[in-house]
Enzyme design. Sequence first.
Site, mmCIF file in Angstrom:
data_model
loop_
_atom_site.group_PDB
_atom_site.id
_atom_site.type_symbol
_atom_site.label_atom_id
_atom_site.label_comp_id
_atom_site.label_asym_id
_atom_site.label_seq_id
_atom_site.Cartn_x
_atom_site.Cartn_y
_atom_site.Cartn_z
ATOM 1 N N CYS A 108 -1.441 -5.303 7.852
ATOM 2 C CA CYS A 108 -1.824 -3.922 7.594
ATOM 3 C C CYS A 108 -1.189 -3.420 6.290
ATOM 4 C CB CYS A 108 -1.443 -3.071 8.803
ATOM 5 S SG CYS A 108 -2.206 -1.450 8.899
ATOM 6 N N SER A 109 -0.584 -2.236 6.308
ATOM 7 C CA SER A 109 -0.027 -1.644 5.098
ATOM 8 C C SER A 109 1.248 -2.328 4.632
ATOM 9 C CB SER A 109 0.246 -0.150 5.320
ATOM 10 O OG SER A 109 1.087 0.050 6.435
#
Length: 334
Positions: free
Chosen positions: A122-123
């Site tokens: 993800c981030s």
Amino acid sequence: MTSKAAKSNADVRKPRLVVFVVYPDIVLLDLVGPLQVFSHAPDPATGKNGYECAVVSVDGDLTETNTVVSIPSLPAAHVSDRQIHTLIVVGGDGAIPGMRDTRLVGTIAKLAARAQRVCSVCSGALVLAVTGLLDGRRAVTHWDDCAMLADAFPNVKVEGDPIFIKDDNIWTSAGITAGIDMALAIVSEDLGRASSFQVARSMVAQMVRSGGQSQFSPALGRQLRDGAGQFEALHAWIADHLHAQLSVEALADRANMSARNFARVYTRVMGITPAKAVEAIRIEKAQQLLEVTNRSIKQIAVQCGFNDEDRMRRSFLRLLNVSPSDYRQNFHVP
């Protein structure tokens, strides 16, 4: 057997060290999803777990997540002198302040230098990008953060659609559950496809998805458009009867509506005609079969209701801009 050969075989049987890097305000599932995969992946050579997992932070202690659960972590120094097989940078809202945390970025860079494989979930790609390891590489993150990643790091080749991307020894994954898909793919590469499928089955995963699949689920898209669930049962029935003649009349009968009224209401609610919806569901099933089976394209075309290869090929080119054979070449799990 010589002592040198015995030592070599012992080294081969040693579990591979997987290190997860966490920091305040991570997404809990970004961590525990892949962690669950690696914690239960069997090594067919030993019959034991193929991985040793460690969760580390800069200084250790409890790390807050985006839930009420905090995660205990070891100091990064605990593994700084060990050979790391796979390093994984976890994502979360804390990634944005994490990008500016020089100690965190420095810690990741030092651990990455000792790792055979470096990944982000993800981030986590935002923090990993600060180290420069993504420069010149293809990368992905959560769809909501792709623009930020591209703007902040113009040397990174950001792609917004795949669920995960492997570029040499650097892997990046899209949002949250895509970390599980990436972890299963890594297990398949390290320990074999059977081991990956065994873990997926134990986790009740519907399928092992290839990296080329989109972050945007067509089935979820249909559910979002059909907020009241008016056609949910019909879509499930279509998916189970792709070999049948799915005419508007047959679908209308299944929905207990007249053909004319069904076509009008369905198009208004779903934004596409019933015929196009059937074609899309057939393609989704064909994609799955091309990815995870060795059935011939002709067999898949018949099973999915296209009846012949040429008709399926035309549908693939129209909706996916790729032929079935090229799709299989790119995304088949060997």
